[in-house]
Design a protein around this motif. Structure first.
Motif, short mmCIF file in Angstrom:
data_model
loop_
_atom_site.label_atom_id
_atom_site.label_comp_id
_atom_site.label_asym_id
_atom_site.label_seq_id
_atom_site.Cartn_x
_atom_site.Cartn_y
_atom_site.Cartn_z
N LYS A 1 40.37 45.12 34.11
CA LYS A 1 41.13 44.85 35.34
C LYS A 1 40.52 45.56 36.55
N ARG B 1 37.25 43.96 37.54
CA ARG B 1 37.50 42.63 38.10
C ARG B 1 37.99 42.73 39.55
N GLU B 2 38.94 43.65 39.78
CA GLU B 2 39.49 43.79 41.14
C GLU B 2 38.45 44.34 42.10
N ALA C 1 41.10 36.85 33.57
CA ALA C 1 41.01 38.08 32.76
C ALA C 1 40.36 37.86 31.40
#
Lengths: 352, 122
Positions: free
Chosen positions: B11, B14-15, B32
């Motif tokens: 996460k 990815r962000e 995800a």
């Protein structure tokens, strides 16, 4: 002090032979057997006991002139046989124990390496991802930090530290690469020149490098990049040991090892690479540990403790042996043996 | 500026990637895992896909093969941090074998990312 500790063993043996002649006792034979074991324990080489029997007979002749030596010599062989048999068995046992100890040490080292490799590779993915997050956010935050502020300075340090961590992970991952190595015939001199060329600009100018070789065609079966890594690790280690100033010598030649000459290696032809430096040497207290992962004598932050452990793993994968000799203050010599491939045609362009 | 689909199971990564790409002026969608990534790919075909290789449920190699089957000329950047007994480069070599031209090893910096995007789109 007991008499047997100060008397030379040949005198002890002469007395045993005399006792045997006079009394024919079992006790003398048992004592001869014990003497044989003790001689091994005391480190007396086999060639030194060859004269014992002759000396014992001469002593007997002097003590008892009436004894016809030429006639009785054959009757005095039992003590000799008892001593020699005991000596032979104890000598063999001692050699086996020494080799077993060395082999067990090597196996233990291999197990440590494998465990570390598995662990390192297992966490590398997560660790690289985490480093990626730190790197990315640090870069984006650096955009927001005004030029010349402490914030900008601090962020630059975060970035630099992240890049160091990335390099460390890459080095740890070198342990888990066993399945990926691509071994081909490699000229060791070629790898040596390439590795030193790569290091060229980073080596201090006050370090002098010498390469000595008996042939340009010393070929081993290795992963070329691993062989370069090996040379680079040993060179960096030596440069650190010399504190950036001294002479490094690389000597490459061939040796033929006989059975048992080096207990870990089968007999045959080997390419030997010796890497010598004029550095501070390795303290005796740590010399047995220098190939252990994460073992380092360098200050915190100066060394990862992986260079020599990686070198050890690379040589193992080449079915070779690496060992070190050093005295404090006298420099160090790393000696590498790798199975030699036969001479190869110079026109063999696929070779590295 | 491009429409980019980021498929990454971590996460935070990815962000971070999405924020970096948006700051560079791209439009970003994220997923995800590989299954969600394929769904997003079909629903809103992007100009470029950036996908991790090692992911639970459906890994990046499967994602790439499936995308290439559905859209042969799709531009893809494969990223990897390695996995058990395998280095990042091995993963990326595998991606290269199935036709991915741009690959990045984690951790990479912004300049490397933006350069790879530029190379993939030209």
């Amino acid at each position: 002090m007991p008499k047997s500790q100060v008397e030379p063993p040949s005198i002890v043996y002469s007395r045993l032979v005399r006792d045997y002649w006079l009394h024919g006792s079992e006790a003398a034979l048992i004592a001869a057997s014990d003497l044989g074991k003790k001689l091994v324990h005391d480190g007396l080489p086999p060639e030194d006991i060859g004269e014992f029997q002759q000396q014992a007979l001469l002593a007997l002749g002097q003590d008892l002139p009436a004894v016809p030596l030429t006639e009785v010599a054959a009757q005095l062989t039992p003590p000799l046989l008892e001593m020699l048999i005991a000596y032979g068995l104890a000598f063999r046992e001692q050699i086996e124990q020494r080799y077993r100890h060395e082999i067990e040490q090597r196996l233990e080292q291999n197990h440590k390496m494998e465990a570390l490799g598995t662990l390192a590779a297992g966490i590398a993915h997560d660790f690289n991802t985490i480093l990626g997050v730190i790197l990315g956010y640090a870069e984006m935050t650096l955009d927001l930090a005004p030029v010349g502020t402490p914030a900008q300075h601090n962020l630059q340090h975060i970035l630099a530290a992240t890049l160091r961590a990335r390099d460390l992970v890459a080095r740890i991952l070198a342990f888990g690469r066993r399945s990926e190595t691509r071994r081909v015939p490699v000229r060791i001199i070629h790898s040596l020149h390439e590795a030193l060329a790569m290091l060229g600009v980073t080596l201090p100018p006050s370090v002098v490098l010498h390469i000595e070789t008996t042939s340009s065609n010393l070929v081993v079966f290795a992963d070329p990049s691993e062989l370069q890594q090996l040379i680079i690790d040993l060179t960096i280690n030596a440069v650190d040991a010399m504190n950036g100033c001294g002479v490094m010598t690389f000597r490459a030649d061939t040796v033929t090892l006989a059975l048992g000459q080096l207990s870990e290696l089968p007999p045959g032809d080997y390419v030997r690479l010796r890497v010598c430096d004029t550095g501070c040497g390795i303290p005796r207290a740590v010399i047995d540990r220098i190939f252990e992962p994460f073992f380092t004598t360098k200050a915190v932050g100066r060394g990862s403790g992986l260079g020599l452990a990686v070198a050890y793993g690379i040589v193992q994968r080449m079915n070779g042996l690496i060992r070190v000799r050093s005295e404090p203050g006298q420099g160090a010599e790393f000696e590498i043996f790798c199975p030699r491939l036969g001479d190869l045609d110079e026109s063999h362009e696929a070779l590295h | 500026m491009a429409q980019i689909l980021v498929i990454e199971d971590d996460k935070q990564f990815r962000e971070m990637l999405a924020q970096m790409l948006e700051q560079a002026g791209h439009q970003v969608e994220t997923a995800a895992n590989g299954i969600l990534g394929m769904a997003q790919f079909r629903q809103s075909p992007p100009d470029l896909v950036i996908t991790d290789i090692l992911m639970p449920e459906k890994d990046g190699i499967d994602v790439i093969i499936e995308m290439k089957r559905e859209q042969d000329d799709i531009r893809i950047i494969a990223i990897s941090g390695g996995r058990r007994n395998i280095t990042p480069q091995f993963n990326l070599d595998s991606a290269g074998l199935i036709g991915v031209r741009q690959t990045l090893t984690k951790p990479f910096n912004r300049q490397q990312l933006l350069q790879a995007i530029q190379d993939a789109l030209t």
